[in-house]
Motif scaffolding. Structure first.
Motif, short mmCIF file in Angstrom:
data_model
loop_
_atom_site.label_atom_id
_atom_site.label_comp_id
_atom_site.label_asym_id
_atom_site.label_seq_id
_atom_site.Cartn_x
_atom_site.Cartn_y
_atom_site.Cartn_z
N GLU A 154 0.81 -1.22 0.00
CA GLU A 154 0.00 0.00 0.00
C GLU A 154 0.84 1.27 0.00
OE1 GLU A 154 -2.26 1.12 3.55
OE2 GLU A 154 -1.24 -0.48 4.63
N LEU A 199 -9.30 11.23 -8.75
CA LEU A 199 -8.26 10.69 -7.88
C LEU A 199 -8.42 9.19 -7.69
CD1 LEU A 199 -5.87 10.98 -5.97
CD2 LEU A 199 -7.47 11.57 -4.15
N ASN A 252 1.70 10.45 -5.26
CA ASN A 252 0.73 10.64 -6.34
C ASN A 252 1.45 10.71 -7.69
OD1 ASN A 252 -1.54 10.70 -4.66
ND2 ASN A 252 -1.24 12.88 -4.23
N GLN A 268 -2.45 7.65 2.14
CA GLN A 268 -2.95 7.48 0.78
C GLN A 268 -4.01 8.55 0.53
OE1 GLN A 268 -5.39 4.24 -1.92
NE2 GLN A 268 -4.15 3.45 -0.22
N HIS A 324 -2.99 3.33 -11.16
CA HIS A 324 -1.65 3.22 -10.58
C HIS A 324 -1.45 1.81 -10.03
CE1 HIS A 324 1.46 5.18 -7.62
NE2 HIS A 324 1.99 4.22 -8.35
N TYR A 325 -2.45 1.30 -9.32
CA TYR A 325 -2.28 -0.03 -8.72
C TYR A 325 -2.24 -1.12 -9.79
CZ TYR A 325 -2.17 -3.49 -5.07
OH TYR A 325 -1.76 -4.51 -4.26
N LEU A 356 -6.66 -0.63 -2.22
CA LEU A 356 -7.44 0.61 -2.27
C LEU A 356 -8.26 0.74 -0.97
CD1 LEU A 356 -7.64 2.73 -4.67
CD2 LEU A 356 -6.45 0.60 -5.17
N ASN A 360 -7.38 7.45 -10.79
CA ASN A 360 -5.92 7.49 -10.90
C ASN A 360 -5.28 6.41 -10.03
OD1 ASN A 360 -3.30 8.57 -9.45
ND2 ASN A 360 -3.32 9.59 -11.44
N LYS A 361 -5.77 6.24 -8.79
CA LYS A 361 -5.19 5.25 -7.89
C LYS A 361 -5.46 3.83 -8.37
CE LYS A 361 -3.12 7.91 -5.00
NZ LYS A 361 -1.63 7.93 -5.01
N TYR A 362 -6.62 3.58 -8.92
CA TYR A 362 -6.89 2.27 -9.51
C TYR A 362 -5.88 1.97 -10.63
CZ TYR A 362 -11.44 1.00 -7.43
OH TYR A 362 -12.45 0.62 -6.58
N ALA A 402 -6.38 8.92 -1.50
CA ALA A 402 -7.76 8.51 -1.76
C ALA A 402 -8.53 8.36 -0.45
CB ALA A 402 -7.79 7.20 -2.54
N LEU A 458 1.28 3.45 -3.08
CA LEU A 458 0.25 4.39 -3.52
C LEU A 458 0.28 5.71 -2.76
CD1 LEU A 458 -2.91 2.18 -4.17
CD2 LEU A 458 -1.28 3.09 -5.81
#
Length: 628
Positions: free
Chosen positions: A177, A207, A183, A380, A214-215, A254, A210-212, A382, A180
């Motif tokens: 984690e 956002l 950014n 994080q 990125h992961y 997430l 974007n994190k999805y 998010a 993440l």
């Protein structure tokens, strides 16, 4: 040099276990035994793999393992966070019966008498055992003696003696984690944020998208790393004799997954590559998928079984590969048990049960909402955005639920509702299913018995780190505490007389759980407010006073702050202080919205303690926000 007698004996057992009956004892290289490798990725739920979900990442190297191995569709990590999950893996035991379920350990605990971490048994049988390199066990350092030939960033199976079989663990942190926390601009991502499928409980914002993305990119990166390791084994000429297990150490990552005893926090991938020379040790052909439920307690026994090493009686798990395992029996396995207790400074007590196509959450402290502040998670962005949108009233009911009190129990059909957003517990059509799974849960927690019902400060004071013995000594006591907690599932008028009696019990933990149960009923329990108000002021046990003050704050039946400040002033135990501060944060950020000033507590013995207490103090003093 002569080999130890125990090694000779176990090698003979290995020979029989592998059907090599003509061999009495084995010298290294005299008879084959399979090598076994674990490729472990961090914080990695099954839904992030294209193998399990069309919306997941393409992972060609893992998919190659699947084509030449077995995909297990229903695998559960038991705990949704690293140290309890890894403690479960290495011991083959459910963490709550050992006192290993809190993340991370404040008091390292012992294994049951005579039981070792499972690689110890492999070493005795002649295996070379290596770990590269994360451990994160909640056990005392002495329990690790003679488990690994080497556990370090340099550990490698290549350092074994010629012909020596090996068990090697290779950990990959790329999906953790923490990856993440920084950014990334959309232009830096390979995955298009507009292409991702969001979980129904997440807000659809740039956002989160974007994190999805990125992961999903991180999944591709870790697949490359896995591919490099597989090619190393291939170059060394070992693939035909090496089982390769690829799995995540818990779900995630997430917001709302890692750290929470639910499908997205517990359901992990498991792909087992089956070497050509050892296909006779598995119950299904290469390229198969298996639907039978597997748990982390089963992985250690499975490795021992593949190696032909007897499985110790003290382990909870049972093998899913190796001699004696049939596909028919394996596919009949339909239960998994999970647990979430303290994650860093944040406390909760949730138990999870998968049974057939249903999952069940038992929220023993339902007022402790999931989104209760945790410093590490909030690194994080998010998480922070989700909380900000909640405070602004910009979330729908499914998205808001993370920041609101939970029902004491939830029931989900994960075939229809894989992200567990439609609670069937109050649907009369599912009454029989609910009754059955509720009974199974009760039998689990009383049968272990489950040390989560003992407050952590009490366990730390009384157990001396021998969780197993403490657990057995308190078995009847825990059963009584579970009984009081389960009154939450009955109509309040029916349990009032029993609660009145429990609030006056001699055992402070009975009083403690009686007040928690009153808080679970909320304002419905106002009839008991006078008794509980007296307990907040004068009960001889500080933790009972804390729960009583908490009840007053949750129900609006009184101002809890004078009581909580007095308790915090009087305690000198940082572990106890952290549990009390959890209530302070709950009352600050939950529906009560109470303001607290910790300035008068600066002289308290625990105030400058490091770790969990420091995180709570920073948040309550506003220092964490200033440093973001």
């Amino acid at each position: 040099m002569a080999r130890p007698k125990v090694l000779v004996l176990l090698e003979g057992v290995v020979a029989v276990g592998l059907g090599l009956c003509a061999v009495a004892t084995l010298a290294f290289g005299a008879a084959p035994r399979p090598n076994i490798v674990w490729l472990t990725t961090e914080d990695n739920a099954a839904c992030w793999y294209r193998l399990y979900d069309p919306a997941g990442a393409p992972m060609p190297n893992v998919e190659r393992l699947a084509k030449e191995g077995i995909v297990f569709n229903n695998v559960y990590s038991c705990s949704p966070v690293c140290s309890p999950a890894r403690s479960t893996l290495i011991s083959g035991c459910y963490a709550p019966r050992l006192g290993a379920q809190w993340h991370r350990k404040i008091l390292p605990v012992k294994l049951p008498p005579g039981l070792h971490m499972f690689p110890w048994y492999l070493r005795q049988a002649g295996y070379y055992t290596t770990n590269n390199s994360k451990e994160d066990y909640n056990f005392a350092p002495s329990e690790k003696a003679d488990v690994w030939d080497e556990s370090s960033p340099r550990a490698s199976y290549r350092n074994r003696r010629p012909g020596q079989p090996f068990f090697h663990v290779q950990n990959f942190g790329r999906t953790h984690e923490s990856q993440l926390f920084p950014n990334k601009d959309n232009s830096e991502l390979e995955t298009d944020p507009n292409s991702v499928d969001l979980f129904p409980y997440h807000p659809d914002t740039p956002l989160f998208r974007n994190k999805y993305a990125h992961y999903l990119d991180l999944q591709r990166e870790v697949d490359w790393q896995i591919g490099d390791f597989i090619r190393q084994l291939e170059k060394d000429g070992l693939l035909d004799d090496t089982f390769i297990f690829q799995f995540g150490d818990n779900g995630g990552v997430l917001p709302g997954s890692k750290g929470y005893a639910r499908e997205d926090g517990l359901h992990v991938a498991l792909i087992v590559y089956v070497p050509k020379n050892w296909q006779h040790l598995v119950p299904a052909p290469r390229g198969s998928q298996v639907d039978g439920v597997v748990q982390f307690v089963d992985l250690g026994p499975t490795v021992l079984n593949l190696a032909g090493v007897p499985i110790p009686e003290g382990m909870d798990g049972k093998p899913f590969l190796g001699p004696g395992v049939t596909l028919e029996e394996l596919n009949q396995r339909n239960q998994a048990f999970g647990y979430a207790d303290r994650f860093d400074e944040k406390y909760d007590l949730v138990r999870f049960l998968r049974k057939g196509k249903y999952t069940y959450w038992r929220n023993y402290q339902p007022f402790n909402f999931d989104g209760l502040y945790n410093e590490y998670r909030n690194k994080q962005a998010a998480y922070r955005e989700w909380w900000d949108l909640y405070q602004k009233g910009q979330l729908n009911p499914v998205q808001r639920a993370f920041f609101e009190p939970k029902p004491p129990e939830c029931l989900f059909d994960i075939e229809k509702n894989p992200h567990e957003t439609v609670n069937l517990a109050n649907d009369s059509h599912y009454a029989e299913v609910l009754a059955d799974i509720r009974t199974t849960m009760h039998d689990w927690v009383t049968g272990l018995p489950d040390l989560g019902f003992i407050p952590e400060p009490v366990f730390v004071r009384e157990s001396q780190g021998d969780g197993y013995s403490y657990c057995q000594h308190n078995k009847q006591r825990i059963a009584r505490l579970v009984e009081i907690a389960d009154w939450q599932l009955r109509p309040f008028p029916e349990v009032v007389p029993m609660l009145e009696k429990a609030l006056q019990a001699d055992d402070p933990l009975e009083r403690y759980w009686a007040v928690i149960t009153c808080s679970a009923f909320g304002k419905e329990a106002r009839a008991l407010a006078d008794s509980i108000r007296k307990m907040a002021a004068s009960d001889p046990d500080r933790l009972v006073r804390m729960r009583a003050a908490e009840f007053l704050g949750l129900t609006g039946e009184g101002d809890p702050r004078p009581f909580l400040m007095d308790i915090l002033q009087k305690t000198d135990d940082p572990v106890e202080a952290n549990l009390i501060l959890n209530t302070v944060v709950l009352l600050k950020d939950g529906p009560s919205r109470l303001k607290f000033d910790l300035t008068p507590l600066r002289s308290a013995a625990w105030f400058n303690a490091p770790g969990e207490v420091a995180r709570r103090v920073r948040y309550l003093m506003g220092e964490d926000e200033a440093n973001k």
